[in-house]
Design a protein around this motif. Structure first.
Motif, PDB file in Angstrom:
ATOM      1  N   PHE A  12       0.825  -1.200   0.000  1.00  0.00           N
ATOM      2  CA  PHE A  12       0.000   0.000   0.000  1.00  0.00           C
ATOM      3  C   PHE A  12       0.865   1.258   0.000  1.00  0.00           C
ATOM      4  N   ALA A  13       1.921   1.265   0.793  1.00  0.00           N
ATOM      5  CA  ALA A  13       2.816   2.430   0.842  1.00  0.00           C
ATOM      6  C   ALA A  13       3.498   2.641  -0.507  1.00  0.00           C
ATOM      7  N   ALA A  14       3.982   1.571  -1.124  1.00  0.00           N
ATOM      8  CA  ALA A  14       4.648   1.686  -2.421  1.00  0.00           C
ATOM      9  C   ALA A  14       3.676   2.159  -3.499  1.00  0.00           C
ATOM     10  N   TYR A  15       2.468   1.634  -3.455  1.00  0.00           N
ATOM     11  CA  TYR A  15       1.463   2.041  -4.439  1.00  0.00           C
ATOM     12  C   TYR A  15       1.142   3.527  -4.292  1.00  0.00           C
ATOM     13  N   LEU A  16       0.904   3.949  -3.053  1.00  0.00           N
ATOM     14  CA  LEU A  16       0.578   5.352  -2.816  1.00  0.00           C
ATOM     15  C   LEU A  16       1.735   6.254  -3.207  1.00  0.00           C
ATOM     16  N   TYR A  17       2.951   5.877  -2.842  1.00  0.00           N
ATOM     17  CA  TYR A  17       4.115   6.677  -3.222  1.00  0.00           C
ATOM     18  C   TYR A  17       4.184   6.826  -4.746  1.00  0.00           C
ATOM     19  N   GLY A  18       4.022   5.743  -5.469  1.00  0.00           N
ATOM     20  CA  GLY A  18       4.070   5.795  -6.923  1.00  0.00           C
ATOM     21  C   GLY A  18       2.975   6.671  -7.501  1.00  0.00           C
ATOM     22  N   HIS A  19       1.784   6.585  -6.937  1.00  0.00           N
ATOM     23  CA  HIS A  19       0.664   7.404  -7.403  1.00  0.00           C
ATOM     24  C   HIS A  19       0.934   8.889  -7.144  1.00  0.00           C
ATOM     25  N   LEU A  20       1.385   9.200  -5.946  1.00  0.00           N
ATOM     26  CA  LEU A  20       1.681  10.605  -5.611  1.00  0.00           C
ATOM     27  C   LEU A  20       2.800  11.149  -6.490  1.00  0.00           C
ATOM     28  N   ARG A  21       3.807  10.330  -6.758  1.00  0.00           N
ATOM     29  CA  ARG A  21       4.930  10.735  -7.610  1.00  0.00           C
ATOM     30  C   ARG A  21       4.461  10.966  -9.051  1.00  0.00           C
ATOM     31  N   ASP A  22       3.746   9.999  -9.592  1.00  0.00           N
ATOM     32  CA  ASP A  22       3.329  10.071 -10.987  1.00  0.00           C
ATOM     33  C   ASP A  22       2.369  11.215 -11.261  1.00  0.00           C
ATOM     34  N   HIS A  23       1.588  11.587 -10.268  1.00  0.00           N
ATOM     35  CA  HIS A  23       0.607  12.658 -10.436  1.00  0.00           C
ATOM     36  C   HIS A  23       1.061  13.964  -9.795  1.00  0.00           C
ATOM     37  N   ARG A  24       2.303  13.963  -9.343  1.00  0.00           N
ATOM     38  CA  ARG A  24       2.979  15.157  -8.831  1.00  0.00           C
ATOM     39  C   ARG A  24       2.243  15.830  -7.663  1.00  0.00           C
ATOM     40  N   PHE A  25       1.775  15.001  -6.739  1.00  0.00           N
ATOM     41  CA  PHE A  25       1.199  15.534  -5.507  1.00  0.00           C
ATOM     42  C   PHE A  25       2.336  15.937  -4.583  1.00  0.00           C
ATOM     43  N   PRO A  26       2.215  17.047  -3.878  1.00  0.00           N
ATOM     44  CA  PRO A  26       3.295  17.476  -2.980  1.00  0.00           C
ATOM     45  C   PRO A  26       3.529  16.519  -1.813  1.00  0.00           C
ATOM     46  N   GLU A  27       2.558  15.709  -1.462  1.00  0.00           N
ATOM     47  CA  GLU A  27       2.689  14.774  -0.337  1.00  0.00           C
ATOM     48  C   GLU A  27       3.639  13.617  -0.634  1.00  0.00           C
ATOM     49  N   VAL A  28       4.176  13.562  -1.846  1.00  0.00           N
ATOM     50  CA  VAL A  28       5.068  12.470  -2.223  1.00  0.00           C
ATOM     51  C   VAL A  28       6.278  12.377  -1.292  1.00  0.00           C
ATOM     52  N   LEU A  61     -11.850  -1.744  -1.900  1.00  0.00           N
ATOM     53  CA  LEU A  61     -12.309  -0.762  -0.918  1.00  0.00           C
ATOM     54  C   LEU A  61     -11.141  -0.175  -0.128  1.00  0.00           C
ATOM     55  N   ALA A  62     -10.123  -0.971   0.128  1.00  0.00           N
ATOM     56  CA  ALA A  62      -8.921  -0.463   0.794  1.00  0.00           C
ATOM     57  C   ALA A  62      -8.209   0.551  -0.098  1.00  0.00           C
ATOM     58  N   MET A  63      -8.182   0.303  -1.409  1.00  0.00           N
ATOM     59  CA  MET A  63      -7.556   1.251  -2.336  1.00  0.00           C
ATOM     60  C   MET A  63      -8.309   2.585  -2.350  1.00  0.00           C
ATOM     61  N   ARG A  64      -9.603   2.528  -2.182  1.00  0.00           N
ATOM     62  CA  ARG A  64     -10.385   3.773  -2.103  1.00  0.00           C
ATOM     63  C   ARG A  64      -9.987   4.588  -0.880  1.00  0.00           C
ATOM     64  N   VAL A  65      -9.750   3.899   0.228  1.00  0.00           N
ATOM     65  CA  VAL A  65      -9.280   4.580   1.441  1.00  0.00           C
ATOM     66  C   VAL A  65      -7.891   5.158   1.182  1.00  0.00           C
ATOM     67  N   LEU A  66      -7.029   4.373   0.566  1.00  0.00           N
ATOM     68  CA  LEU A  66      -5.655   4.793   0.304  1.00  0.00           C
ATOM     69  C   LEU A  66      -5.606   6.058  -0.549  1.00  0.00           C
ATOM     70  N   LEU A  67      -6.445   6.134  -1.584  1.00  0.00           N
ATOM     71  CA  LEU A  67      -6.380   7.236  -2.549  1.00  0.00           C
ATOM     72  C   LEU A  67      -7.425   8.320  -2.323  1.00  0.00           C
ATOM     73  N   ASN A  68      -8.222   8.193  -1.291  1.00  0.00           N
ATOM     74  CA  ASN A  68      -9.287   9.170  -1.058  1.00  0.00           C
ATOM     75  C   ASN A  68      -8.752  10.602  -1.068  1.00  0.00           C
ATOM     76  N   GLY A  69      -9.304  11.400  -1.967  1.00  0.00           N
ATOM     77  CA  GLY A  69      -8.877  12.796  -2.079  1.00  0.00           C
ATOM     78  C   GLY A  69      -7.598  12.988  -2.873  1.00  0.00           C
ATOM     79  N   TYR A  70      -7.059  11.914  -3.409  1.00  0.00           N
ATOM     80  CA  TYR A  70      -5.804  11.988  -4.160  1.00  0.00           C
ATOM     81  C   TYR A  70      -5.916  11.271  -5.506  1.00  0.00           C
ATOM     82  N   TYR A  71      -7.056  11.410  -6.133  1.00  0.00           N
ATOM     83  CA  TYR A  71      -7.243  10.764  -7.431  1.00  0.00           C
ATOM     84  C   TYR A  71      -6.627  11.598  -8.555  1.00  0.00           C
ATOM     85  N   VAL A  72      -6.893  12.885  -8.547  1.00  0.00           N
ATOM     86  CA  VAL A  72      -6.445  13.776  -9.615  1.00  0.00           C
ATOM     87  C   VAL A  72      -5.743  14.974  -8.986  1.00  0.00           C
ATOM     88  N   SER A  73      -4.549  15.270  -9.470  1.00  0.00           N
ATOM     89  CA  SER A  73      -3.787  16.396  -8.918  1.00  0.00           C
ATOM     90  C   SER A  73      -3.987  17.654  -9.757  1.00  0.00           C
TER      91      SER A  73
END
Length: 151
Positions: A12-28, A61-73
Motif C-alpha cells: 500500500f505504501a509503495a502504491y501510494l508513493y508511486g501514485h503521488l509521484r506520478d501525479h505530482r502531488f506534494p505529499e510524495v 475498498l482499501a484502495m479507495r481509502v488509500l487514494l481518497n482525495g488523491y485521485y487527480v492532482s
C-alpha cells in the motif's frame, strides 16, 4: 522474513508513493502521510475480510481509502487540458509535461486553481468546465506571448 502485515503495508505504501509521484502531488515526500494512509488501507482491508468480504472486494475498498482525495492532482488538470486543447501547440508528450510543470509553478495559474478549490477529487464536481475555460484562456495567452517573444 516479513510478516503478511508488513508485506501488505509495504504494498500500500509503495502504491501510494508511486501514485503521488506520478501525479505530482506534494505529499510524495511526506513519509508519515504515506505510512498512515497505508496503515488505514490495510486496516480497512483486514476488517472487511474478517467481516466476510472477498479478497478482491476488500482490496478495492482499501484502495479507495488509500487514494481518497488523491485521485487527480492540480498537475493532472493542467496536463489533461494541454492534451485536450493544445495538442497543435505542444505536439509531443515531453512538451506537454514540461509546460504542465512550468504552468503549475505560476502564481496566476495557481490562483485560478485555488479559486475553483482544485483538489484530488475535483473532476467529480460540476465546476470543472468553468475552470477548464478559464485555464484554457490563460494558457492560450501564455503560449501566444511565449511564441511572440521567441519569434
Amino acid at each position: 522474513m516479513k510478516q503478511p502485515l508488513e508485506k501488505e503495508m509495504d504494498y500500500f505504501a509503495a502504491y501510494l508513493y508511486g501514485h503521488l509521484r506520478d501525479h505530482r502531488f506534494p505529499e510524495v515526500t511526506d513519509t508519515e502521510f504515506i505510512n498512515a494512509r497505508a496503515g488505514e488501507a490495510y486496516k480497512t482491508m483486514t476488517r472487511l475480510i474478517l467481516e466476510g468480504r472477498s479478497q478482491p472486494v476488500a482490496e478495492e475498498l482499501a484502495m479507495r481509502v488509500l487514494l481518497n482525495g488523491y485521485y487527480v492532482s492540480r498537475w493532472d488538470v493542467i496536463f489533461n487540458l494541454l492534451e485536450e486543447l493544445f495538442h497543435n501547440d505542444l505536439p509531443t508528450e515531453e512538451a506537454k509535461i514540461e509546460w504542465a510543470d512550468l504552468l503549475l509553478g505560476l502564481r496566476y495559474i495557481n490562483a485560478i486553481l485555488d479559486k475553483y478549490e482544485v483538489n484530488g477529487d475535483f473532476l467529480s464536481r460540476d465546476d470543472y468546465q468553468p475552470l477548464q475555460n478559464e485555464l484554457a484562456g490563460m494558457i492560450s495567452e501564455i503560449i501566444k506571448k511565449t511564441r511572440d517573444v521567441l519569434q
